[in-house]
Design a protein around this motif. Structure first.
Motif, PDB file in Angstrom:
ATOM      1  N   ARG A  21       1.182  -7.038  -6.212  1.00 18.42           N
ATOM      2  CA  ARG A  21       0.942  -5.999  -5.207  1.00 18.42           C
ATOM      3  C   ARG A  21       1.717  -6.272  -3.924  1.00 18.42           C
ATOM      4  O   ARG A  21       2.048  -5.351  -3.176  1.00 18.42           O
ATOM      5  CB  ARG A  21      -0.552  -5.909  -4.888  1.00 18.42           C
ATOM      6  CG  ARG A  21      -1.373  -5.329  -6.020  1.00 18.42           C
ATOM      7  CD  ARG A  21      -2.860  -5.407  -5.761  1.00 18.42           C
ATOM      8  NE  ARG A  21      -3.280  -4.597  -4.617  1.00 18.42           N
ATOM      9  CZ  ARG A  21      -4.557  -4.422  -4.271  1.00 18.42           C
ATOM     10  NH1 ARG A  21      -5.520  -5.007  -4.976  1.00 18.42           N
ATOM     11  NH2 ARG A  21      -4.878  -3.689  -3.238  1.00 18.42           N
ATOM     12  N   PHE A  65       0.800  -1.218   0.000  1.00 20.94           N
ATOM     13  CA  PHE A  65       0.000   0.000   0.000  1.00 20.94           C
ATOM     14  C   PHE A  65       0.834   1.269   0.000  1.00 20.94           C
ATOM     15  O   PHE A  65       0.404   2.288  -0.541  1.00 20.94           O
ATOM     16  CB  PHE A  65      -1.068   0.028   1.094  1.00 20.94           C
ATOM     17  CG  PHE A  65      -0.569  -0.034   2.509  1.00 20.94           C
ATOM     18  CD1 PHE A  65      -0.072   1.083   3.145  1.00 20.94           C
ATOM     19  CD2 PHE A  65      -0.659  -1.216   3.237  1.00 20.94           C
ATOM     20  CE1 PHE A  65       0.350   1.036   4.472  1.00 20.94           C
ATOM     21  CE2 PHE A  65      -0.251  -1.275   4.558  1.00 20.94           C
ATOM     22  CZ  PHE A  65       0.258  -0.150   5.178  1.00 20.94           C
ATOM     23  N   ARG A  96       1.435   2.943  -3.396  1.00 16.42           N
ATOM     24  CA  ARG A  96       0.344   3.652  -4.065  1.00 16.42           C
ATOM     25  C   ARG A  96       0.496   5.166  -3.987  1.00 16.42           C
ATOM     26  O   ARG A  96      -0.167   5.912  -4.713  1.00 16.42           O
ATOM     27  CB  ARG A  96      -1.002   3.297  -3.422  1.00 16.42           C
ATOM     28  CG  ARG A  96      -1.372   1.837  -3.474  1.00 16.42           C
ATOM     29  CD  ARG A  96      -2.738   1.659  -2.830  1.00 16.42           C
ATOM     30  NE  ARG A  96      -3.124   0.258  -2.745  1.00 16.42           N
ATOM     31  CZ  ARG A  96      -4.291  -0.157  -2.304  1.00 16.42           C
ATOM     32  NH1 ARG A  96      -5.182   0.728  -1.903  1.00 16.42           N
ATOM     33  NH2 ARG A  96      -4.584  -1.445  -2.252  1.00 16.42           N
ATOM     34  N   TYR A  97       1.356   5.646  -3.075  1.00 26.72           N
ATOM     35  CA  TYR A  97       1.427   7.072  -2.810  1.00 26.72           C
ATOM     36  C   TYR A  97       2.718   7.644  -3.399  1.00 26.72           C
ATOM     37  O   TYR A  97       3.816   7.385  -2.885  1.00 26.72           O
ATOM     38  CB  TYR A  97       1.368   7.328  -1.305  1.00 26.72           C
ATOM     39  CG  TYR A  97       0.091   6.801  -0.689  1.00 26.72           C
ATOM     40  CD1 TYR A  97      -1.080   7.549  -0.730  1.00 26.72           C
ATOM     41  CD2 TYR A  97       0.034   5.535  -0.097  1.00 26.72           C
ATOM     42  CE1 TYR A  97      -2.265   7.068  -0.184  1.00 26.72           C
ATOM     43  CE2 TYR A  97      -1.143   5.046   0.441  1.00 26.72           C
ATOM     44  CZ  TYR A  97      -2.287   5.815   0.398  1.00 26.72           C
ATOM     45  OH  TYR A  97      -3.452   5.330   0.927  1.00 26.72           O
TER      46      TYR A  97
END
Length: 317
Positions: free
Chosen positions: A298, A246, A249-250
């Motif tokens: 992912r 995660f 994602r940024y």
């Protein structure tokens, strides 16, 4: 001739719920019933059996010695009932009912929640409860049907299967790194504030990873929530060890010392062995396995090879 005591399976469900929680109100919520109904069911069961199963006190209901013995019998009946339901459901190919899944906050919010539409489309008759509180739910007390955990369960009557590996790195925001002292080795990390978990509240050994980066790191901001840690890091509070699946994602987050620091952890799916073949539980296990397999990229960064992370610049840009 005296007739044997008569009670129903429903009575035993009420008994087990109170035995496991020690509270009428908590048992009532689990059973979707009322406090008064649970109390009446327990009183009726004790009257029927002519045995006191609980001691009542201001803190709740505590099992008597006979009540403790009766738990074992009731749990065996519960397991057999679950097997029978599984056989009946499998015979009709029906996957219906409610499944409660406990999962870590990161996995639940940043992966499982994103694939819920596919789950709902595949299993329209299955209801799902997703629990992400910061503690390990007890499978033995039936607080959850299934759990995603970071450490393989040891011992006990549990089924466990590894879902996937996942990787973590040290991240900082671009703005923070542009203003902060340069980082060229692990020793430099000691000059920077860290964001991490509250040490006493780490609920799984797999989350205790600061020492794997440097034994002398002392976090400046601590939270039991990985989402709070992520938000603090994105806003420039300091450095943080975050899962790739995660943090990547940024775009404002940059990996620090990517050629040196890459931690690997695991997600496991586990349930009580007696529940494994229940169609409703089996459906969730199978879905999770396939969903993770389909999203392998992912969890495992592209730079990770069998030999480990590829060599690259000290701080990515």
């Amino acid at each position: 001739m005296n007739n044997p005591p008569q009670f129903t399976w429903d009575d035993l469900q009420f008994f087990l719920a109170v035995a496991r929680t020690g509270q009428l109100s908590t048992a009532a919520r689990q059973l979707r019933s009322s406090h008064a109904t649970v109390s009446r069911r327990i009183d009726r069961l004790e009257f029927t059996l002519k045995v006191k199963l609980f001691e009542r006190n201001p803190r709740g209901y505590v099992l008597t010695a006979m009540g403790t013995r009766f738990v074992e019998t009731a749990e065996r009946m519960e397991q057999e009932t679950e097997r029978l339901r599984a056989d009946l459901a499998a015979g009709s190919m029906a996957q219906r009912g409610l499944v409660r899944l406990s999962a870590p906050e990161g996995f639940a919010n940043f992966f499982f929640a994103t694939v819920l539409p596919q789950f709902a489309a595949q299993h329209p008759h299955l209801a799902l409860e997703l629990v992400t509180i910061q503690q390990i739910m007890s499978l033995s007390r039936k607080e959850a049907d299934l759990s995603v955990v970071l450490d393989e369960p040891k011992g006990g009557a549990y089924f466990a299967e590894k879902l996937t590996d996942y990787h973590l790195q040290v991240y900082g925001s671009r703005d923070y790194l542009a203003k902060a002292a340069p980082i060229t080795c692990r020793e430099d990390l000691l000059e920077h504030p860290f964001v991490s978990y509250i040490e006493e509240m780490i609920f799984a050994p797999g989350l205790d990873y600061l020492g794997d980066v440097h034994p002398r790191i002392k976090p400046q901001f601590q939270s039991s929530s990985i989402f709070a840690q992520l938000t603090a890091t994105r806003n420039g509070l300091g450095l943080c060890i975050l899962p790739y699946f995660f943090a990547s994602r940024y775009p404002e987050l940059v990996r620090v010392l990517p050629d040196e620091i890459d931690l690997k952890r695991h997600y496991w799916i586990t349930c009580h062995r007696d529940l494994k073949q229940a169609p409703r539980v089996r459906a969730v296990i199978d879905f999770l396995r396939e969903a993770v397999r389909g999203e392998d990229a992912r969890f495992v960064p592209p730079y990770v090879t069998a030999a480990g992370p590829t060599r690259r610049a000290k701080v990515e840009t």
